[in-house]
Design an enzyme around this catalytic site. Structure first.
Site, PDB file in Angstrom:
ATOM      1  N   GLY A   1      -6.095  -1.586   6.579  1.00 59.30           N
ATOM      2  CA  GLY A   1      -5.989  -2.941   6.053  1.00 59.30           C
ATOM      3  C   GLY A   1      -4.779  -3.074   5.149  1.00 59.30           C
ATOM      4  O   GLY A   1      -3.781  -2.371   5.303  1.00 59.30           O
ATOM      5  N   CYS A   2      -4.865  -3.953   4.180  1.00 58.69           N
ATOM      6  CA  CYS A   2      -3.757  -4.173   3.252  1.00 58.69           C
ATOM      7  C   CYS A   2      -3.347  -2.874   2.584  1.00 58.69           C
ATOM      8  O   CYS A   2      -4.177  -2.166   2.014  1.00 58.69           O
ATOM      9  CB  CYS A   2      -4.171  -5.196   2.194  1.00 58.69           C
ATOM     10  SG  CYS A   2      -2.979  -5.369   0.853  1.00 58.69           S
ATOM     11  N   PHE A   3      -2.054  -2.541   2.634  1.00 61.29           N
ATOM     12  CA  PHE A   3      -1.627  -1.266   2.062  1.00 61.29           C
ATOM     13  C   PHE A   3      -1.720  -1.217   0.548  1.00 61.29           C
ATOM     14  O   PHE A   3      -1.730  -0.144  -0.044  1.00 61.29           O
ATOM     15  CB  PHE A   3      -0.238  -0.851   2.525  1.00 61.29           C
ATOM     16  CG  PHE A   3       0.843  -1.910   2.575  1.00 61.29           C
ATOM     17  CD1 PHE A   3       0.836  -3.028   1.759  1.00 61.29           C
ATOM     18  CD2 PHE A   3       1.900  -1.770   3.477  1.00 61.29           C
ATOM     19  CE1 PHE A   3       1.846  -3.974   1.813  1.00 61.29           C
ATOM     20  CE2 PHE A   3       2.923  -2.716   3.538  1.00 61.29           C
ATOM     21  CZ  PHE A   3       2.893  -3.823   2.701  1.00 61.29           C
TER      22      PHE A   3
END
Length: 221
Positions: A47-49
Site C-alpha cells: 500500500g502507501c509507502f
C-alpha cells in the site's frame, strides 16, 4: 488515489481506538535465515509507502528505509505516473538491515502482521489500484524460499480468515521516490492520512512485538 500532502490533525480518541485494533500477532517463521554479521536488503510493497516505511524504521536492526517504486520500468518511476495505476509499479520500500540483529524472516513477520493487510487485493486502507498491491520482492533464492515458506506456513495455520493474496515475485529494480516522500511519517506526524492510516501500525508494532520495536528510527537525525 492521490493523497494530500499536509492535513494537520490531533490524534483523536477514535484514532487511538483504531490503533488498539490494528495488527495481528503472527507466529515466527519456522524457516528462517541464520543471524550473521553484515548488511542485507529487503524490498516490500504494502500500500502507501509512507506507512510501510514508518513501520520498518522502528524495527531493531534496520539501518535505513527508502520509499520507492518497484515492478515497472525506470521511465515511469515517478509519483505522478505511478499514481495513475497503469505503470506496473507498486509503491514499495527498500529496507537495509543488520542480519545479526534481525532476520529476513522477522522482517516478513512484521510485514504480514502490522505493515499491511495481506488479504486485500490491490487495496490497502483508502488506497485502490495495482500500485497499492502487496508484494514481497525477493532478490536472492534464499529470500524467495523464506518468503514462500512463510506464506505457506501462515496459510496452513489459517492465520487469516481470508486467503493471502500478497505476491512473492523477483525484484527487477528499485527506483527511489522523490524527496518529499522520504521519512514522511516522521516529518509530518500530524498529517491526517498518517494519524488515521499509518501511526496505528507503528503503535501496533510496539504493542505486539516489543522486543523488535525501537522508539528511535532508522534514517533518524
Amino acid at each position: 488515489m492521490r493523497r494530500p500532502v499536509l492535513l494537520p490533525l490531533v490524534l483523536t480518541a477514535c484514532s487511538a481506538a483504531a490503533a488498539r485494533d490494528e495488527g495481528l500477532k503472527l507466529p515466527a517463521p519456522t524457516v528462517d535465515a541464520t543471524k550473521a554479521p553484515g548488511e542485507a536488503t529487503a524490498v516490500f510493497a504494502g500500500g502507501c509507502f509512507w506507512g510501510v516505511e514508518g513501520v520498518f524504521q522502528h524495527v531493531k536492526g534496520v539501518k535505513s528505509v527508502r520509499a520507492g517504486y518497484t515492478g515497472g520500468d525506470a521511465a515511469h518511476a515517478n509519483y505522478d505516473d505511478v499514481s495513475d495505476g497503469d505503470t506496473g509499479h507498486a509503491e514499495s520500500v527498500r529496507v537495509v538491515y543488520d542480519p545479526a540483529q534481525v532476520t529476513y524472516g522477522q522482517l516478513l513477520q512484521v510485514f504480514f502482521s502490522v505493515a499491511m493487510d495481506p488479504t486485500t487485493l490491490n487495496r490497502q486502507g483508502p488506497d485502490r489500484g495495482t500500485q497499492y498491491r502487496s508484494a514481497v520482492f525477493y532478490a536472492t533464492p534464499e529470500q524467495e524460499k523464506l518468503a514462500k515458506a512463510y506464506v505457506a506456513q501462515l496459510g496452513a495455520a489459517h492465520a487469516f480468515t481470508d486467503p493471502i493474496v500478497t505476491q512473492v515475485v523477483p525484484l527487477k529494480g528499485f527506483w527511489q521516490a522523490e524527496d518529499e516522500h522520504q521519512d514522511y511519517m516522521h516529518l509530518n506526524p500530524d498529517a491526517m492520512y498518517i494519524a488515521i492510516n499509518d501511526r496505528p501500525k507503528v503503535l501496533a508494532l510496539a504493542r505486539i512485538y516489543p522486543d523488535m520495536y525501537t522508539p528511535g528510527w532508522a534514517n533518524g537525525r
